[in-house]
Motif scaffolding. Structure first.
Motif, short mmCIF file in Angstrom:
data_model
loop_
_atom_site.label_atom_id
_atom_site.label_comp_id
_atom_site.label_asym_id
_atom_site.label_seq_id
_atom_site.Cartn_x
_atom_site.Cartn_y
_atom_site.Cartn_z
N GLU A 19 97.93 35.08 -18.30
CA GLU A 19 98.61 36.03 -19.31
C GLU A 19 98.30 35.56 -20.68
O GLU A 19 98.33 36.63 -21.66
CB GLU A 19 99.97 36.59 -18.80
CG GLU A 19 100.07 37.13 -17.51
CD GLU A 19 101.68 37.61 -17.38
OE1 GLU A 19 102.18 37.56 -18.20
OE2 GLU A 19 101.47 38.34 -16.17
N ASP A 20 98.54 34.37 -20.85
CA ASP A 20 98.31 34.04 -22.51
C ASP A 20 97.08 33.52 -22.82
O ASP A 20 96.92 32.95 -23.90
CB ASP A 20 99.45 32.84 -22.47
CG ASP A 20 99.24 31.49 -21.64
OD1 ASP A 20 98.24 31.82 -20.87
OD2 ASP A 20 99.79 30.58 -21.82
N ALA A 21 95.94 33.63 -21.98
CA ALA A 21 94.75 33.45 -22.31
C ALA A 21 94.13 34.39 -23.39
O ALA A 21 94.64 35.50 -23.44
CB ALA A 21 94.03 33.16 -21.07
N PRO A 22 92.95 34.29 -23.83
CA PRO A 22 92.21 35.04 -24.73
C PRO A 22 91.72 36.31 -24.01
O PRO A 22 91.80 36.26 -22.91
CB PRO A 22 91.18 34.17 -25.37
CG PRO A 22 91.25 32.89 -25.37
CD PRO A 22 92.40 32.84 -24.33
N ALA A 23 92.04 37.50 -24.57
CA ALA A 23 92.16 38.47 -23.76
C ALA A 23 90.65 39.36 -23.98
O ALA A 23 89.98 39.58 -24.91
CB ALA A 23 93.04 39.77 -24.28
N LEU A 24 90.22 39.86 -22.93
CA LEU A 24 88.88 40.63 -22.73
C LEU A 24 89.09 41.94 -22.26
O LEU A 24 89.84 41.90 -21.11
CB LEU A 24 87.72 39.88 -21.97
CG LEU A 24 87.44 38.28 -22.11
CD1 LEU A 24 86.35 37.92 -21.07
CD2 LEU A 24 87.16 38.15 -23.51
N ILE A 25 88.53 43.00 -22.54
CA ILE A 25 88.41 44.29 -21.93
C ILE A 25 86.97 44.69 -21.79
O ILE A 25 86.06 44.47 -22.53
CB ILE A 25 89.05 45.34 -23.07
CG1 ILE A 25 90.43 45.31 -23.18
CG2 ILE A 25 88.72 46.65 -22.39
CD1 ILE A 25 91.05 46.37 -24.24
N LEU A 26 86.84 44.94 -20.49
CA LEU A 26 85.50 45.22 -19.96
C LEU A 26 85.26 46.69 -19.71
O LEU A 26 86.13 47.28 -19.04
CB LEU A 26 85.11 44.51 -18.55
CG LEU A 26 85.30 43.02 -18.61
CD1 LEU A 26 85.13 42.50 -17.36
CD2 LEU A 26 84.69 42.26 -19.88
N ALA A 27 84.41 47.50 -20.55
CA ALA A 27 84.13 48.94 -20.59
C ALA A 27 82.90 49.22 -19.75
O ALA A 27 81.81 48.73 -20.19
CB ALA A 27 84.31 49.42 -22.07
N ASN A 28 83.06 50.12 -18.65
CA ASN A 28 81.85 50.40 -17.75
C ASN A 28 80.85 51.31 -18.40
O ASN A 28 80.78 51.97 -19.38
CB ASN A 28 82.61 51.00 -16.61
CG ASN A 28 83.52 50.21 -16.01
OD1 ASN A 28 83.66 49.08 -16.33
ND2 ASN A 28 84.46 50.88 -15.20
N SER A 29 79.73 51.42 -17.72
CA SER A 29 78.82 52.22 -18.07
C SER A 29 79.00 53.61 -17.29
O SER A 29 80.04 53.55 -16.59
CB SER A 29 77.34 51.62 -17.16
OG SER A 29 77.50 51.65 -16.06
N THR A 87 88.51 41.01 -27.39
CA THR A 87 86.90 41.01 -27.35
C THR A 87 86.74 41.97 -26.48
O THR A 87 87.11 42.03 -25.33
CB THR A 87 86.52 39.62 -27.28
OG1 THR A 87 86.80 38.81 -28.17
CG2 THR A 87 84.99 39.80 -27.15
N LEU A 88 86.11 42.95 -26.88
CA LEU A 88 85.53 44.04 -25.77
C LEU A 88 84.17 43.89 -25.57
O LEU A 88 83.22 43.62 -26.19
CB LEU A 88 85.81 45.44 -26.50
CG LEU A 88 85.60 46.64 -25.78
CD1 LEU A 88 86.32 47.76 -25.80
CD2 LEU A 88 84.04 47.13 -25.60
N ILE A 89 83.85 43.68 -24.13
CA ILE A 89 82.55 43.73 -23.64
C ILE A 89 82.35 44.98 -23.14
O ILE A 89 82.80 45.38 -21.88
CB ILE A 89 82.46 42.54 -22.57
CG1 ILE A 89 82.79 41.13 -23.04
CG2 ILE A 89 81.07 42.45 -21.96
CD1 ILE A 89 83.12 40.16 -22.15
N GLY A 90 81.29 45.73 -23.65
CA GLY A 90 80.80 47.06 -23.10
C GLY A 90 79.63 47.20 -22.72
O GLY A 90 78.57 46.82 -23.26
N CYS A 91 79.30 47.92 -21.34
CA CYS A 91 77.97 48.12 -21.00
C CYS A 91 77.73 49.62 -21.35
O CYS A 91 78.39 50.78 -20.88
CB CYS A 91 77.85 47.74 -19.47
SG CYS A 91 76.04 48.12 -18.73
N SER A 92 76.42 49.98 -21.92
CA SER A 92 75.96 51.31 -22.01
C SER A 92 77.13 52.12 -22.97
O SER A 92 77.39 51.70 -23.90
CB SER A 92 75.79 51.81 -20.67
OG SER A 92 74.97 53.29 -20.95
N ILE A 93 77.57 53.26 -22.29
CA ILE A 93 78.70 53.96 -22.97
C ILE A 93 79.87 53.15 -23.53
O ILE A 93 80.42 53.23 -24.43
CB ILE A 93 79.04 55.28 -22.33
CG1 ILE A 93 79.95 56.22 -22.91
CG2 ILE A 93 79.66 55.11 -20.90
CD1 ILE A 93 80.35 57.39 -22.44
#
Length: 257
Positions: A19-29, A87-93
């Motif tokens: 919970e206290d780690a660097p946060a990533l949001i993964l956004a789908n195609s 940090t946001l990692i996003g694929c396509s849309i």
């Protein structure tokens, strides 16, 4: 399963990692749900990773979803729920959502990874034609053609192709059409050129949906952006070549996430 309540509906989210780690949001195609990232997840164990289904996809409801602003508001709500810049990692849309989020809510975004995405994708007419086909016959009628654009020939010869085709075919027509409408009206060119945060852009050498030259052109818009080509990958490197994708992005995440 976890639910994030929005003013007019519910998003399906899944949070994993310390919970206290660097946060990533993964956004789908388009036409996929949060399982898109399953192959990449073993590489992200030191991060707090939040995946989600876009409106009208997977287990999420559909209440707006016809503009890029609608989808960006959902991503902003998830980042606010996390409680710290992500940090946001996003694929396509998903990459377009990340670009708009960074432009409109820079307080929420530390860095961006754009996979097989661009500042503008497709043409309004092409998306309108796609919407008409899906409204007439459902997402199953476009599934064969989409598989050709998504995946390199080697992957299309594997049994796993049938699973991804089924995921697309079972995406609700209304949700898919709404996201197509959002893509038809999305042009982040000027806003993306004004971004001044760390950005990494990844392209697939065999991507039939977002050709590598188009993806590279978006990287060229952003001062200091890193560009990486995975020659053997199609539109979804997180599915076809997750190890190669991880090798490309993990140093960037170490530096900036």
């Amino acid at each position: 399963m976890q639910a994030l309540t929005r003013p007019r509906g519910v998003l399906h989210i899944r949070a994993q990692g310390p919970e206290d780690a660097p946060a990533l949001i993964l956004a789908n195609s388009l036409g996929t749900d949060l399982r898109l990232w399953d192959g990449l997840m073993p590489h992200l164990g030191r991060y707090r990773v939040i995946r989600y289904d876009k409106q009208g996809h997977g287990l999420s409801g559909l209440w707006d979803g016809t503009t890029l602003a609608d989808h960006t508001a959902d991503a902003a709500a998830i980042a606010e729920w996390v409680g710290r810049p992500v940090t946001l990692i996003g694929c396509s849309i998903g990459g377009l959502i990340g670009q708009r989020l960074a432009a409109t809510r820079p307080d929420l975004v530390r860095a961006l990874v754009l996979s097989n995405s661009a500042a503008r994708m497709g043409t309004p007419k092409g998306w309108r034609d796609r919407i008409a086909a899906v409204r007439a016959g459902g997402t199953a009628v476009i599934a064969d053609a989409v598989m050709e654009r998504w995946f390199a020939p080697a992957f299309r010869r594997t049994p796993e192709l049938a699973l991804w085709q089924a995921m697309l075919a079972r995406t609700p027509a209304d949700g898919y059409a709404a996201a197509c409408q959002a893509l038809a009206g999305a042009d982040q060119t000027d806003a993306t050129a004004a971004l001044r945060l760390p950005v990494m852009v990844v392209a697939g050498g065999q991507d039939g949906a977002s050709p590598p030259d188009q993806v590279r052109a978006t990287a060229d818009l952003i001062p200091g952006a890193r560009f990486h080509l995975i020659p053997e990958a199609g539109h979804l490197p997180c599915v076809e070549t997750p190890d190669a994708l991880a090798a490309a992005i993990l140093p960037f995440l170490e530096d900036h996430a």
